[in-house]
Motif scaffolding. Structure first.
Motif, PDB file in Angstrom:
ATOM      1  N   SER A  32      25.476 -18.914  -1.200  1.00  0.00           N
ATOM      2  CA  SER A  32      24.059 -19.283  -1.301  1.00  0.00           C
ATOM      3  C   SER A  32      23.417 -19.605   0.049  1.00  0.00           C
ATOM      4  CB  SER A  32      23.889 -20.481  -2.242  1.00  0.00           C
ATOM      5  OG  SER A  32      24.466 -21.654  -1.696  1.00  0.00           O
ATOM      6  N   VAL A  33      24.236 -19.863   1.077  1.00  0.00           N
ATOM      7  CA  VAL A  33      23.700 -20.166   2.402  1.00  0.00           C
ATOM      8  C   VAL A  33      24.181 -19.140   3.426  1.00  0.00           C
ATOM      9  CG1 VAL A  33      23.412 -21.913   4.200  1.00  0.00           C
ATOM     10  CG2 VAL A  33      23.721 -22.628   1.820  1.00  0.00           C
ATOM     11  N   GLY A  34      25.493 -18.902   3.445  1.00  0.00           N
ATOM     12  CA  GLY A  34      26.041 -17.976   4.435  1.00  0.00           C
ATOM     13  C   GLY A  34      25.426 -16.602   4.369  1.00  0.00           C
ATOM     14  N   HIS A  35      25.478 -15.974   3.206  1.00  0.00           N
ATOM     15  CA  HIS A  35      24.901 -14.633   3.072  1.00  0.00           C
ATOM     16  C   HIS A  35      23.379 -14.658   3.158  1.00  0.00           C
ATOM     17  CE1 HIS A  35      28.313 -12.067   2.578  1.00  0.00           C
ATOM     18  NE2 HIS A  35      28.788 -12.747   1.550  1.00  0.00           N
ATOM     19  N   ALA A  36      22.768 -15.682   2.620  1.00  0.00           N
ATOM     20  CA  ALA A  36      21.301 -15.727   2.602  1.00  0.00           C
ATOM     21  C   ALA A  36      20.700 -15.859   3.991  1.00  0.00           C
ATOM     22  CB  ALA A  36      20.832 -16.897   1.724  1.00  0.00           C
ATOM     23  N   THR A  37      21.450 -16.395   4.958  1.00  0.00           N
ATOM     24  CA  THR A  37      20.919 -16.574   6.312  1.00  0.00           C
ATOM     25  C   THR A  37      21.403 -15.507   7.291  1.00  0.00           C
ATOM     26  OG1 THR A  37      22.679 -18.168   6.831  1.00  0.00           O
ATOM     27  CG2 THR A  37      20.572 -19.057   6.029  1.00  0.00           C
ATOM     28  N   GLU A  38      21.982 -14.436   6.778  1.00  0.00           N
ATOM     29  CA  GLU A  38      22.230 -13.253   7.614  1.00  0.00           C
ATOM     30  C   GLU A  38      20.884 -12.552   7.778  1.00  0.00           C
ATOM     31  OE1 GLU A  38      26.716 -11.933   6.349  1.00  0.00           O
ATOM     32  OE2 GLU A  38      25.115 -11.566   4.927  1.00  0.00           O
ATOM     33  N   LEU A  39      20.388 -12.467   8.984  1.00  0.00           N
ATOM     34  CA  LEU A  39      19.011 -11.994   9.151  1.00  0.00           C
ATOM     35  C   LEU A  39      18.866 -10.519   8.829  1.00  0.00           C
ATOM     36  CD1 LEU A  39      16.128 -12.622   9.725  1.00  0.00           C
ATOM     37  CD2 LEU A  39      16.590 -12.519  12.183  1.00  0.00           C
ATOM     38  N   ASP A  40      19.881  -9.706   9.036  1.00  0.00           N
ATOM     39  CA  ASP A  40      19.757  -8.303   8.633  1.00  0.00           C
ATOM     40  C   ASP A  40      19.528  -8.204   7.133  1.00  0.00           C
ATOM     41  OD1 ASP A  40      22.380  -9.092   8.004  1.00  0.00           O
ATOM     42  OD2 ASP A  40      23.217  -7.101   8.418  1.00  0.00           O
ATOM     43  N   ARG A  41      20.201  -9.056   6.358  1.00  0.00           N
ATOM     44  CA  ARG A  41      19.980  -9.090   4.909  1.00  0.00           C
ATOM     45  C   ARG A  41      18.571  -9.558   4.588  1.00  0.00           C
ATOM     46  NH1 ARG A  41      22.916  -9.995   0.128  1.00  0.00           N
ATOM     47  NH2 ARG A  41      24.884  -9.990   1.238  1.00  0.00           N
ATOM     48  N   ALA A  42      18.106 -10.625   5.239  1.00  0.00           N
ATOM     49  CA  ALA A  42      16.775 -11.153   4.966  1.00  0.00           C
ATOM     50  C   ALA A  42      15.681 -10.152   5.323  1.00  0.00           C
ATOM     51  CB  ALA A  42      16.564 -12.455   5.734  1.00  0.00           C
ATOM     52  N   LEU A  43      15.976  -9.263   6.282  1.00  0.00           N
ATOM     53  CA  LEU A  43      15.010  -8.228   6.668  1.00  0.00           C
ATOM     54  C   LEU A  43      15.104  -6.978   5.805  1.00  0.00           C
ATOM     55  CD1 LEU A  43      15.299  -8.479  10.556  1.00  0.00           C
ATOM     56  CD2 LEU A  43      13.407  -9.288   9.137  1.00  0.00           C
ATOM     57  N   GLY A  44      16.104  -6.899   4.920  1.00  0.00           N
ATOM     58  CA  GLY A  44      16.207  -5.773   4.005  1.00  0.00           C
ATOM     59  C   GLY A  44      17.209  -4.711   4.374  1.00  0.00           C
ATOM     60  N   TYR A  45      17.978  -4.892   5.452  1.00  0.00           N
ATOM     61  CA  TYR A  45      18.900  -3.845   5.884  1.00  0.00           C
ATOM     62  C   TYR A  45      20.126  -3.714   4.998  1.00  0.00           C
ATOM     63  CZ  TYR A  45      16.216  -3.304  10.168  1.00  0.00           C
ATOM     64  OH  TYR A  45      15.213  -3.054  11.074  1.00  0.00           O
ATOM     65  N   GLU A  46      20.415  -4.701   4.172  1.00  0.00           N
ATOM     66  CA  GLU A  46      21.552  -4.637   3.256  1.00  0.00           C
ATOM     67  C   GLU A  46      21.120  -4.335   1.822  1.00  0.00           C
ATOM     68  OE1 GLU A  46      25.242  -5.380   3.387  1.00  0.00           O
ATOM     69  OE2 GLU A  46      24.667  -4.386   5.223  1.00  0.00           O
ATOM     70  N   ALA A  47      19.868  -4.009   1.619  1.00  0.00           N
ATOM     71  CA  ALA A  47      19.337  -3.885   0.253  1.00  0.00           C
ATOM     72  C   ALA A  47      20.045  -2.814  -0.557  1.00  0.00           C
ATOM     73  CB  ALA A  47      17.839  -3.612   0.303  1.00  0.00           C
ATOM     74  N   ALA A  48      20.507  -1.741   0.086  1.00  0.00           N
ATOM     75  CA  ALA A  48      21.113  -0.635  -0.643  1.00  0.00           C
ATOM     76  C   ALA A  48      22.483  -0.985  -1.198  1.00  0.00           C
ATOM     77  CB  ALA A  48      21.234   0.592   0.265  1.00  0.00           C
ATOM     78  N   TYR A  49      23.115  -2.010  -0.651  1.00  0.00           N
ATOM     79  CA  TYR A  49      24.499  -2.288  -1.059  1.00  0.00           C
ATOM     80  C   TYR A  49      24.703  -3.732  -1.499  1.00  0.00           C
ATOM     81  CZ  TYR A  49      29.499  -3.233  -0.508  1.00  0.00           C
ATOM     82  OH  TYR A  49      30.779  -3.640  -0.695  1.00  0.00           O
ATOM     83  N   ALA A  50      24.485  -4.659  -0.595  1.00  0.00           N
ATOM     84  CA  ALA A  50      24.871  -6.044  -0.863  1.00  0.00           C
ATOM     85  C   ALA A  50      23.683  -6.945  -1.146  1.00  0.00           C
ATOM     86  CB  ALA A  50      25.680  -6.598   0.309  1.00  0.00           C
ATOM     87  N   GLY A  51      22.484  -6.402  -1.268  1.00  0.00           N
ATOM     88  CA  GLY A  51      21.349  -7.209  -1.659  1.00  0.00           C
ATOM     89  C   GLY A  51      20.494  -7.668  -0.506  1.00  0.00           C
ATOM     90  N   THR A  52      19.551  -8.536  -0.819  1.00  0.00           N
ATOM     91  CA  THR A  52      18.603  -9.051   0.154  1.00  0.00           C
ATOM     92  C   THR A  52      18.771 -10.573   0.232  1.00  0.00           C
ATOM     93  OG1 THR A  52      16.914  -9.116  -1.580  1.00  0.00           O
ATOM     94  CG2 THR A  52      17.000  -7.146  -0.190  1.00  0.00           C
ATOM     95  N   SER A  53      17.704 -11.293   0.528  1.00  0.00           N
ATOM     96  CA  SER A  53      17.768 -12.750   0.599  1.00  0.00           C
ATOM     97  C   SER A  53      16.421 -13.345   0.242  1.00  0.00           C
ATOM     98  CB  SER A  53      18.169 -13.201   2.012  1.00  0.00           C
ATOM     99  OG  SER A  53      18.049 -14.613   2.138  1.00  0.00           O
ATOM    100  N   PHE A  54      16.465 -14.441  -0.508  1.00  0.00           N
ATOM    101  CA  PHE A  54      15.227 -15.167  -0.790  1.00  0.00           C
ATOM    102  C   PHE A  54      14.716 -15.873   0.463  1.00  0.00           C
ATOM    103  CE2 PHE A  54      18.180 -18.616  -0.865  1.00  0.00           C
ATOM    104  CZ  PHE A  54      17.440 -19.736  -0.521  1.00  0.00           C
ATOM    105  N   ALA A  55      15.598 -16.123   1.447  1.00  0.00           N
ATOM    106  CA  ALA A  55      15.240 -16.858   2.660  1.00  0.00           C
ATOM    107  C   ALA A  55      14.650 -15.894   3.687  1.00  0.00           C
ATOM    108  CB  ALA A  55      16.469 -17.570   3.224  1.00  0.00           C
TER     109      ALA A  55
END
Length: 521
Positions: free
Chosen positions: A285-308
């Protein structure tokens, strides 16, 4: 947007006197790197880096004190990554000659040229640029351990697991025992066109035992050790860092009481969560959510995005004021601890959540430059020489209160609640927002005292509600660094080992589900 607090950077990461494996340093690492980087420069690359990697992984498994399997594999080779024409290029090889390394560099540049044409044809203007990083010269770093597990005979490893298994099998009510040990030695050599050259060695271990009870009715359940995987050596299994004698002594009794325990009554409870469970909630809930590539949408195709999301930096109320979380590549014995990452960035520690507010992210050099956040905080990692470095999680940890309470004192402040110990299953949505976690052991809390075990417990919440309900964190005496070997990310998929430290913590009014009842619906 407020600027995140400046990272804390040690002058020179140190290795406490341990040395790099001579069989690794004997390889022609500098000659290969020089050949690759020279070819990349000659072909016009704006940046190039060379990484030679050797990862040895071994495992031993026992079933009822008898060997059930073992493996010992080594993955070795090198890779060249370039920035050329505003695009990435990457290639990998195994030919240990200077000509071979130069050919791989030329392939990386050719890939960048092709990628640049495709990107421009698609109409995008997102050029690849890297945040500045000082040239560190030549550096050597070794993780914190005393005895390399690969220097210990296999007979000694299986002998210890056998003895532990037999001890558990001799206890009343234990029908079966599974035992396993994973060991990894990771060696990396890195050099880039800026002048950084690093040679590193990391060792890590993951021991685990699970006791199984089977009732006459056929009903069964398990109880697993809560000893975490660690960046330590063989000494971890022989007395340094964990009390194995105490852990094994209490396991059969805990299992027997779990078998006899009633199922939990669903509802709202106060929770005291032990770090052997809370680390996984932090991870998801914190570690993955604060990966900035995820928060910017770069992981959307596989591992999701982030509410943060990035627009909430400095304003998002992540949790209560008792919540202070750091990203840390320097923690002693941390699974994600390094001297330098796979982009030549020195290890650092920095704030992610301060007084409950989102104030930072995990960054690699490209994301740091793209978002204007300045310097990378060293979160680039590749799990093999065949994979390109991607942004990976640091050791993400919840800080204890300097003079905070003991676990017993946290429990004493609860009228009706549950004490949660050990991790088990989990579920969380793609934005890291709605989640559900179970555990190994659950104890009723009544009027400030433990009142026996309950079963089939899961706690459910949204990330901000859960961390917003954090009333108190324990003191340093309750702190534990736990973690996992197998955090997954990227396409093609990569895994990484990562630790999460935290104290025991008190949460008010958390929704509790009965997993057996939920499964029956």
């Amino acid at each position: 947007m407020p600027k995140p607090r400046e990272v804390v950077l040690p002058p020179t990461p140190r290795s406490a006197g341990r040395s790099i494996d001579e069989s690794f340093t004997a390889l022609p690492l500098r000659r290969l790197a020089d050949a690759a980087l020279a070819r990349a420069r000659a072909l016009g690359a704006d940046h190039a880096d060379f990484r030679y990697e050797r990862v040895r992984s071994a495992s031993w498994t026992l079933r009822d004190a008898r060997p059930a399997g073992s493996a010992d594999t080594t993955d070795a080779g090198y890779a060249v990554r370039v920035v050329h024409g505003g695009a990435w290029g990457f290639a990998a090889g195994v030919d240990p000659t200077e000509d071979g390394a130069a050919r791989v560099a030329a392939q990386a540049v050719a890939m960048a040229e092709l990628s640049a044409r495709v990107i421009r044809a698609a109409g995008t203007e997102e050029w690849v640029e890297l945040a500045d990083e000082p040239a560190h010269g030549e550096r050597t770093w070794v993780s914190a351990y005393d005895v390399n597990p690969f220097d210990v005979p296999d007979e000694e490893k299986t002998g210890l697991l056998t003895a532990w298994s037999e001890r558990l099998l001799a206890a009343e009510g234990v029908a079966h025992v599974d035992a396993s040990l994973l060991a990894v030695q990771e060696n990396k050599f890195y050099a880039d066109t800026a002048g950084t050259v690093t040679t590193q060695q990391r060792v890590r271990l993951h021991p685990q035992l699970t006791a199984v009870a089977v009732a006459d009715s056929g009903e069964f359940d398990t109880m697993r050790t809560i000893a975490p995987p660690v960046g330590r050596g063989w000494e971890y299994l022989t007395g340094t860092g964990w009390d194995w004698d105490a852990e094994l002594a209490e396991l059969p009794g805990l299992l027997a009481r779990k078998m006899a325990a009633p199922g939990v009554e669903p509802g709202s409870y106060d929770l005291v969560v032990h770090p052997s469970n809370l680390w996984l909630t932090i991870h998801e809930s914190v570690g993955h959510a604060t990966e900035l590539d995820r928060a910017l949408g770069y992981e959307a195709a596989y591992a999701g995005t982030s509410f943060a999301t990035f627009d909430q930096l400095g304003t998002l109320r992540y949790g209560s004021p008792a919540m202070n979380v750091t990203g840390d590549r320097t923690a002693e014995h941390g699974l994600a601890t390094v001297g330098y990452d796979d982009e030549g960035v020195a290890a650092q520690s920095w704030d992610l959540v301060r007084d409950g507010v989102l104030v930072g992210y995990q960054l690699d050099r490209r994301i740091a430059r793209l978002t204007g956040l300045g310097r990378s905080n060293g979160c680039a990692h590749a799990d093999s020489p065949a994979h390109v470095p991607v942004q990976r999680m640091a050791n993400v940890s919840l800080a204890p209160a300097p003079r905070g309470p003991s676990t017993e004192e946290l429990i004493s402040g609860v009228e009706r609640g549950i004490y949660v110990v050990g991790d088990r299953s989990w579920s969380i949505d793609m934005q890291r927002y709605n989640f559900q976690f179970t555990g190994q052991r659950f104890f009723r809390i009544e009027n400030g005292r433990l009142a026996g075990q309950v079963r089939d417990v899961a706690y459910q919440a949204t990330t901000t509600d859960f961390w917003g309900s954090l009333e108190a964190v324990g003191g340093p005496q309750t702190y534990l660094l736990a973690g996992a070997f197998n955090c997954g990310k990227a396409q093609p998929g990569q895994i990484a080992a990562v630790s999460h430290g935290c104290p025991s913590a008190l949460f008010r009014g958390v929704n509790i589900l009965n997993t057996t009842q939920e499964a029956g619906r």
